[in-house]
Scaffold this motif. Structure first.
Motif, short mmCIF file in Angstrom:
data_model
loop_
_atom_site.label_atom_id
_atom_site.label_comp_id
_atom_site.label_asym_id
_atom_site.label_seq_id
_atom_site.Cartn_x
_atom_site.Cartn_y
_atom_site.Cartn_z
N ARG A 24 0.85 -1.19 0.00
CA ARG A 24 0.00 0.00 0.00
C ARG A 24 0.89 1.24 0.00
O ARG A 24 2.01 1.19 0.52
CB ARG A 24 -0.89 0.02 1.25
CG ARG A 24 -2.05 -0.98 1.21
CD ARG A 24 -2.86 -0.91 2.49
NE ARG A 24 -2.20 -1.55 3.62
CZ ARG A 24 -2.20 -1.09 4.86
NH1 ARG A 24 -2.81 0.05 5.15
NH2 ARG A 24 -1.58 -1.74 5.83
N LEU A 40 -1.41 3.87 3.61
CA LEU A 40 -2.77 4.30 3.30
C LEU A 40 -3.75 3.21 3.71
O LEU A 40 -3.58 2.05 3.32
CB LEU A 40 -2.89 4.59 1.79
CG LEU A 40 -4.18 5.27 1.34
CD1 LEU A 40 -4.28 6.68 1.90
CD2 LEU A 40 -4.28 5.29 -0.18
N GLY A 41 -4.74 3.57 4.50
CA GLY A 41 -5.69 2.57 5.02
C GLY A 41 -5.44 2.24 6.49
O GLY A 41 -6.22 1.54 7.11
N ASP A 42 -4.32 2.75 7.02
CA ASP A 42 -4.07 2.59 8.46
C ASP A 42 -5.01 3.48 9.26
O ASP A 42 -5.32 4.60 8.84
CB ASP A 42 -2.64 3.05 8.82
CG ASP A 42 -1.58 2.02 8.47
OD1 ASP A 42 -1.94 0.93 7.97
OD2 ASP A 42 -0.39 2.34 8.67
N THR A 43 -5.41 3.01 10.43
CA THR A 43 -6.02 3.93 11.38
C THR A 43 -4.89 4.72 12.03
O THR A 43 -3.71 4.36 11.91
CB THR A 43 -6.76 3.17 12.49
OG1 THR A 43 -5.82 2.36 13.20
CG2 THR A 43 -7.88 2.28 11.92
N THR A 46 -3.01 2.36 14.30
CA THR A 46 -2.04 1.51 13.62
C THR A 46 -0.82 2.33 13.20
O THR A 46 0.32 1.88 13.35
CB THR A 46 -2.68 0.85 12.38
OG1 THR A 46 -3.83 0.11 12.79
CG2 THR A 46 -1.71 -0.07 11.67
N THR A 50 2.70 1.13 14.85
CA THR A 50 3.73 0.46 14.07
C THR A 50 5.05 1.24 14.17
O THR A 50 6.09 0.78 13.71
CB THR A 50 3.32 0.32 12.58
OG1 THR A 50 2.80 1.56 12.13
CG2 THR A 50 2.29 -0.77 12.40
N SER A 91 -10.52 4.72 15.52
CA SER A 91 -11.60 4.85 14.55
C SER A 91 -11.45 6.09 13.66
O SER A 91 -12.41 6.61 13.14
CB SER A 91 -12.95 4.85 15.26
OG SER A 91 -12.91 5.61 16.43
N MET A 93 -8.97 7.46 10.38
CA MET A 93 -7.96 7.01 9.42
C MET A 93 -6.83 8.04 9.35
O MET A 93 -7.05 9.24 9.45
CB MET A 93 -8.57 6.83 8.01
CG MET A 93 -9.76 5.88 7.96
SD MET A 93 -9.58 4.32 8.85
CE MET A 93 -8.62 3.36 7.69
#
Lengths: 111, 466
Positions: A24, A40-43, A46, A50, A91, A93
């Motif tokens: 991604r 892209l697409g991580d909250t 996250t 990470t 919740s 992004m």
């Protein structure tokens, strides 16, 4: 502002381990002014976990916390944007250039 | 009809309720806090993720696919409002927070399908980074394709324990150990009841044997003593069934003891609650159709007692049929409707027998309170410790849970007691020698979840809309 650290170094520094969906696009964002990379697409949770091992410190004892329920129920992952707006990390992004503040003054986290 | 039929929660129960309503020409308003449909069980991954349903939901892939197709089929026939948090509810009216703005909505009938969260009990070190609920651990994987750590222990009890362990190991996570607080004998004893849904039983047995074959460390009848670590979890200390202490290295722990219902909305609309000894919780009273003690309010799914996904879908349909009957849109004398209702209720009865078996197989642990230290945090939000609670009970002679909350602040924080309420009740019962029923039910106050203070001010000043 520092440059984003290489991903190999980051995975060891963080709590969460990426297992799949590795292909991604990267998203640059900031934690307390330092630049980091998410995907892209991580909250926001996250994205932070990470790279680091906690998302906030508690108001009373200052203990580190890293969220708990991941479904918007426990309210243990609130962080702030640079403009002061509180967001629930599990919740929300991550967005390019997002400025996240986790070291705001204690006792001032109730939004 | 000016006031809509409102369904809260776009999980399996809510979607099936909407499908049934739409089938009779009713256009329900479906409110959901999340950005996408599915609830927690079928939580949809972000749009740019590529894993298929088989990968995400395993044996439940077909069920998920059916629900997805249903949702897309009825999408234009319903007023679907994602990212809409119901933060307050009154008889005939609810308050909804959507993108920072609040709105009041009057309803004609209300179906609440609010779902469940992990049931957790505290232990020393449970607030350390790296410690999560079992359901939370699963969400990290299915929603974000992440494991909660690189050396993961999964512990507690309930069918979710083995499912999450299986999903983690299948996805390539390093599962250090799977630790069940229930003894094997409990599962053996429950077998006759579990045989009433042989497919479900077989799945559970498959996960366990798959994990064993992979050489994953599995233990039964254990007790969690404490998590070790300063700024994050570094190990877990447990007592095995023979009383021997073990220290296991890890950098993450997912734990939970089954699920607990989210009952706040039922409480705010003044539904009557009864104590359910099997689920060790006060649950809103309802009849077989999901009808509550409040006119026009129905419940479906895990939010009114833990029954699982299939039961949630059926209960959603059943509640919708009851609403339709009350609206005069379908007749309880219609043979097709009668047959459908009979089929649903008979299946629900079978599932309920199976659930009773699950409760026996994976009983709630009883001795967790013994592990608490005076400085163990019980209420995560307000950082109220076991010692604080003991002192309050002693100093103020507290016997009732809401009184304890008022005096100690345990359960008064942002989560509204979702994470600590049931633990606090168990502790109070333990300290005062009362039953869980006697210490009473933690009442809910609006807002159900944190909302900006400006929103509450607007809501109390503004005229009713709709």
């Amino acid at each position: 502002m520092s440059q984003p650290e290489p991903s190999s170094k980051r995975s060891k520094a963080g709590l969460f381990q990426r297992l799949k969906e590795l292909d991604r696009p990267d998203v640059e964002f900031f934690i307390n002014g330092d630049k980091y990379l998410a995907k892209l697409g991580d909250t926001v949770l996250t994205a932070i976990l990470t790279n680091q091992t906690a998302v906030r410190k508690t108001e009373f004892s200052g203990q580190a916390r890293a969220g708990f329920c991941l479904m918007g129920a426990c309210q243990d992952c609130w962080v702030r944007l640079a403009d002061g707006q509180p967001i629930r990390a599990c919740s929300t992004m991550i967005e390019q250039g997002m400025q996240i503040v986790t070291n705001f003054a204690q006792g001032n986290n109730h939004g | 009809m000016d006031k809509p039929v409102v369904v809260i929660g776009a999980g399996p129960a809510g979607i099936r309720a909407c499908e049934t309503l739409a089938g009779f020409g009713v256009r329900p308003t479906l409110l959901d806090e999340s950005q996408t449909w599915g609830g927690q069980i079928f939580r949809q991954q972000p749009g740019n993720f590529k894993r298929g349903f088989k990968d995400l939901y395993g044996f439940d892939a077909e069920r998920a696919e059916n629900l997805k197709q249903t949702f897309h089929k009825i999408r234009e026939q319903i007023d679907y409002r994602p990212q809409s948090l119901v933060w307050n509810a009154e008889q005939n009216r609810i308050d909804i927070l959507h993108k920072g703005k609040t709105e009041k909505l009057q309803w004609s009938k209300l179906i609440v399908a609010s779902g469940a969260t992990d049931r957790v009990f505290p232990f020393p070190g449970w607030t350390l980074p790296g410690v999560y609920g079992l359901g939370a651990s699963q969400i990290a994987l299915k929603y974000q394709a992440c494991a909660i750590g690189s050396k993961v222990i999964l512990a507690g009890t309930g069918p979710l324990l083995y499912l999450v362990a299986f999903q983690y190991a299948s996805a390539g996570a390093n599962v250090v150990a799977v630790l069940n607080t229930a003894p094997v004998s409990a599962r053996m004893k429950a077998l006759p009841k579990l045989f009433c849904l042989p497919g479900q039983l077989a799945r559970g047995m498959y996960y366990v044997s798959w994990l064993k074959m992979r050489g994953v460390k599995m233990m039964d009848g254990i007790q969690i003593m404490r998590a070790k670590g300063e700024t994050r979890i570094e190990g877990l200390v447990i007592k095995d069934a023979s009383g021997k202490i073990h220290e296991l290295e890890c950098d993450a722990l997912g734990f939970g003891y089954g699920l607990r219902s989210e009952t706040q909305i039922a409480d705010l609309v003044s539904c009557q609650f009864n104590f359910n000894p099997v689920q060790r919780a006060f649950l809103p009273a309802k009849d077989l159709s999901g009808k509550t003690t409040v006119d026009g309010v129905y419940l479906a799914g895990d939010g009114s007692g833990i029954m699982g996904v299939e039961a949630a879908e059926l209960a959603g349909q059943r509640a919708a049929l009851a609403v339709l009957t009350e609206l005069g849109l379908c007749s309880s004398k219609d043979s097709g409707v009668v047959r459908q209702i009979q089929e649903i209720e008979s299946r629900l009865q079978t599932i309920s027998k199976f659930r009773a078996g699950l409760e026996e197989a994976f009983p709630c642990p009883e001795n967790w309170i013994d592990q608490l230290q005076d400085d163990t945090v019980v209420c995560r939000c307000e950082e109220i410790t076991y010692g604080d609670i003991k002192q309050t009970v002693l100093d103020c002679n507290v016997k009732e849970i809401n009184r304890l909350k008022a005096l100690s602040r345990s359960g008064m924080g942002r989560c509204q007691g979702r994470m600590c309420g049931h633990a606090t009740a168990e502790i109070l019962a333990h300290l005062t020698g009362q039953s869980l029923q006697e210490v009473g039910r933690l009442r809910c106050q609006p807002p159900v979840k944190p909302v900006p203070i400006s929103v509450v001010a607007d809501a109390s000043l503004s005229q009713e809309s709709a």
